[in-house]
Design an enzyme around this catalytic site. Structure first.
Site, mmCIF file in Angstrom:
data_model
loop_
_atom_site.group_PDB
_atom_site.id
_atom_site.type_symbol
_atom_site.label_atom_id
_atom_site.label_comp_id
_atom_site.label_asym_id
_atom_site.label_seq_id
_atom_site.Cartn_x
_atom_site.Cartn_y
_atom_site.Cartn_z
ATOM 1 N NE ARG A 229 -10.857 -21.376 -63.984
ATOM 2 C CZ ARG A 229 -10.697 -22.429 -64.777
ATOM 3 N NH1 ARG A 229 -10.269 -23.576 -64.273
ATOM 4 N NH2 ARG A 229 -10.941 -22.341 -66.069
ATOM 5 C CG ASP A 253 -5.008 -29.377 -61.364
ATOM 6 O OD1 ASP A 253 -3.814 -29.703 -61.481
ATOM 7 O OD2 ASP A 253 -5.714 -29.027 -62.332
ATOM 8 C CD GLU A 258 -4.294 -21.516 -61.379
ATOM 9 O OE1 GLU A 258 -4.660 -22.290 -60.488
ATOM 10 O OE2 GLU A 258 -4.513 -21.707 -62.590
ATOM 11 C CG HIS A 290 -4.993 -25.044 -64.142
ATOM 12 N ND1 HIS A 290 -5.605 -23.913 -63.686
ATOM 13 C CD2 HIS A 290 -5.931 -25.680 -64.882
ATOM 14 C CE1 HIS A 290 -6.841 -23.853 -64.132
ATOM 15 N NE2 HIS A 290 -7.065 -24.927 -64.863
HETATM 16 P P1 NAI Z 1 -20.212 -27.301 -65.928
HETATM 17 O O1 NAI Z 1 -20.640 -25.941 -66.352
HETATM 18 O O2 NAI Z 1 -20.597 -28.478 -66.739
HETATM 19 O O3 NAI Z 1 -20.702 -27.573 -64.431
HETATM 20 C C1 NAI Z 1 -20.595 -26.635 -63.403
HETATM 21 C C2 NAI Z 1 -21.720 -26.941 -62.425
HETATM 22 O O4 NAI Z 1 -21.546 -26.062 -61.319
HETATM 23 C C3 NAI Z 1 -23.115 -26.695 -63.000
HETATM 24 O O5 NAI Z 1 -23.948 -27.811 -62.774
HETATM 25 C C4 NAI Z 1 -23.596 -25.478 -62.236
HETATM 26 O O6 NAI Z 1 -25.008 -25.495 -62.027
HETATM 27 C C5 NAI Z 1 -22.835 -25.664 -60.920
HETATM 28 N N1 NAI Z 1 -22.818 -24.447 -60.115
HETATM 29 C C6 NAI Z 1 -23.001 -23.152 -60.510
HETATM 30 N N2 NAI Z 1 -23.000 -22.342 -59.425
HETATM 31 C C7 NAI Z 1 -22.806 -23.153 -58.349
HETATM 32 C C8 NAI Z 1 -22.750 -22.915 -56.947
HETATM 33 N N3 NAI Z 1 -22.903 -21.676 -56.439
HETATM 34 N N4 NAI Z 1 -22.547 -23.958 -56.128
HETATM 35 C C9 NAI Z 1 -22.427 -25.209 -56.614
HETATM 36 N N5 NAI Z 1 -22.504 -25.509 -57.935
HETATM 37 C C10 NAI Z 1 -22.687 -24.486 -58.780
HETATM 38 O O7 NAI Z 1 -18.635 -27.219 -65.756
HETATM 39 P P2 NAI Z 1 -17.579 -28.418 -65.800
HETATM 40 O O8 NAI Z 1 -17.181 -28.662 -67.206
HETATM 41 O O9 NAI Z 1 -18.058 -29.552 -64.979
HETATM 42 O O10 NAI Z 1 -16.341 -27.723 -65.074
HETATM 43 C C11 NAI Z 1 -16.360 -27.397 -63.698
HETATM 44 C C12 NAI Z 1 -15.187 -26.489 -63.422
HETATM 45 O O11 NAI Z 1 -13.974 -27.226 -63.607
HETATM 46 C C13 NAI Z 1 -15.046 -25.322 -64.413
HETATM 47 O O12 NAI Z 1 -15.809 -24.239 -64.021
HETATM 48 C C14 NAI Z 1 -13.588 -25.020 -64.378
HETATM 49 O O13 NAI Z 1 -13.384 -24.020 -63.399
HETATM 50 C C15 NAI Z 1 -12.946 -26.302 -63.909
HETATM 51 N N6 NAI Z 1 -12.046 -26.900 -64.884
HETATM 52 C C16 NAI Z 1 -10.764 -27.188 -64.486
HETATM 53 C C17 NAI Z 1 -9.869 -27.765 -65.329
HETATM 54 C C18 NAI Z 1 -8.477 -28.115 -64.906
HETATM 55 O O14 NAI Z 1 -7.618 -28.446 -65.736
HETATM 56 N N7 NAI Z 1 -8.175 -28.077 -63.619
HETATM 57 C C19 NAI Z 1 -10.244 -28.072 -66.728
HETATM 58 C C20 NAI Z 1 -11.639 -27.799 -67.034
HETATM 59 C C21 NAI Z 1 -12.482 -27.222 -66.142
#
Ligand code: NAI
Length: 330
Positions: A229, A253, A258, A290
């Site tokens: 994000r 990305d 954005e 994105h």
């Molecule tokens: P997820 O929920 O599986 O993993 C997120 C991880 O971040 C978790 O392990 C959580 O414990 C950790 N986390 C929470 N607070 C944190 C902190 N303060 N410091 C470090 N880590 C922390 O989410 P996933 O599916 O891996 O997605 C990650 C991010 O990718 C999403 O939140 C979303 O913003 C982004 N995303 C971007 C896309 C794109 O097209 N560019 C598409 C899908 C997701």
């Protein structure tokens, strides 16, 4: 047939929804959802929305006023939704996982392109310029990747980095159990990583996790990757660090401002966001709009899960992909 309002529709969004939908009358709306556009959902029971739709308290009130009962996010992140305000007013569901591989692979694509300057080489050779000057990269093998957030995407990115022979250290306040991930405190990760990649959600704890002070703790010549994000990075601070050559390159990305820009064609317009214009102008910044999620597999899964979420709602079943205020970390 229930009517569904589908905001911020692009041609690629329709492919799988049109193929798979048999139950709903989908009203595709080109513009984004905002308090001013919410009325377009009049007559619809559900609003299907995406990452750059503005689902704040005003929008929620407007949606409720025109009879919408469900907000179905066709994405995983929900930082654009005021979940606290939505509680007890309207149900919110999401697609928790669609293709973590798509995002992790795009992250590595940004790193490889940046490091080996493929974007420059592509343009040069098309112009029959076969010079190699200025195209020196570095071996990823043996370098250290610092991965912030070890959820679905972060863990796949770790595997990809290991495939390149990189050492990986990671930070996550909720470390994954039963893995061989080498966790480290954030400051150690900042100090030791050659490449830092963000895979955590946007929350109050992570907003501007990359800022002037964290950048100061990093190695000279660090590469920053963000496919999560935009607001995880203070763009002004990143811009300065790029100017100072503290940061060797950035693969982005996402961008903190954005919402009104990404997914649209502004190629004939003067961009008024100076920070964005300067970032895009730099040879060592690659920005994609994105796009990391954009694979066939992810689009199919998004449509399947969103249609299943709508089905569960209209059949009065338990919403297993509900976004609940009590689980919100923001
Ligand atoms: P997820 O929920 O599986 O993993 C997120 C991880 O971040 C978790 O392990 C959580 O414990 C950790 N986390 C929470 N607070 C944190 C902190 N303060 N410091 C470090 N880590 C922390 O989410 P996933 O599916 O891996 O997605 C990650 C991010 O990718 C999403 O939140 C979303 O913003 C982004 N995303 C971007 C896309 C794109 O097209 N560019 C598409 C899908 C997701």
């Amino acid at each position: 047939m229930e009517r569904i309002a589908f905001f911020d529709t692009k041609p690629y969004d329709r492919i799988w929804f049109d193929k798979l939908n048999t139950e709903y009358d989908i009203k595709y709306i080109d513009h984004k959802l905002t308090p001013d556009t919410a009325a377009a959902a009049r007559g619809c029971k559900a609003a299907v929305v995406f990452v750059n739709d503005t689902v704040n308290s005003e929008t929620i009130d407007e949606l409720c006023a025109v009879g919408v009962k469900l907000i179905a996010l066709r994405c995983a992140g929900y930082n654009n939704v005021d979940i606290k305000y939505a509680k007890d007013k309207i149900d919110v569901v999401r697609v928790p996982v669609y293709s973590p591989y798509a995002v992790a692979e795009h992250t590595m694509a940004l790193l490889l392109t940046l490091n080996r300057k493929i974007h420059k080489a592509f343009i040069r050779t098309r112009d029959f310029n076969f010079s190699l000057n200025g195209l020196i990269g570095f071996d990823l093998h043996g370098k250290t990747a610092g991965v912030i957030g070890t959820g679905q995407i972060g863990r796949i990115f770790i595997d990809i980095c290991r495939g390149f022979g990189m050492n990986v250290i990671a930070y996550d306040p909720y470390p994954a159990k039963d893995t061989d991930i080498n966790y480290a405190p954030l400051d150690k990760l900042f100090a030791e990583s050659d490449v830092i990649s963000l895979h955590c959600p946007l929350t109050n704890d992570t907003r501007y996790i990359i800022n002037e002070s964290s950048l100061a703790k990093m190695k000279e010549g660090v590469v920053i990757l963000n496919t999560s994000r935009g607001q995880l990075i203070d763009s002004d601070a990143l811009l300065q660090a790029l100017k100072d050559k503290k940061v060797r390159g950035a693969g982005l990305d996402v961008y903190e401002e954005e919402t009104s820009i990404f997914f649209e064609d502004y190629s004939s317009t003067i961009i008024k966001d100076d920070v964005l214009a300067l970032l895009v102008s730099m040879p060592n910044v690659i920005m994609t709009s994105h796009q990391a999620f954009l694979t066939d597999e992810a689009l199919q899964k998004i449509a399947e899960v969103t249609l299943a979420n709508l089905g569960a709602f209209f059949r009065g079943e338990e919403l297993k992909n509900a976004v609940l205020y009590k689980t919100d970390k923001a």
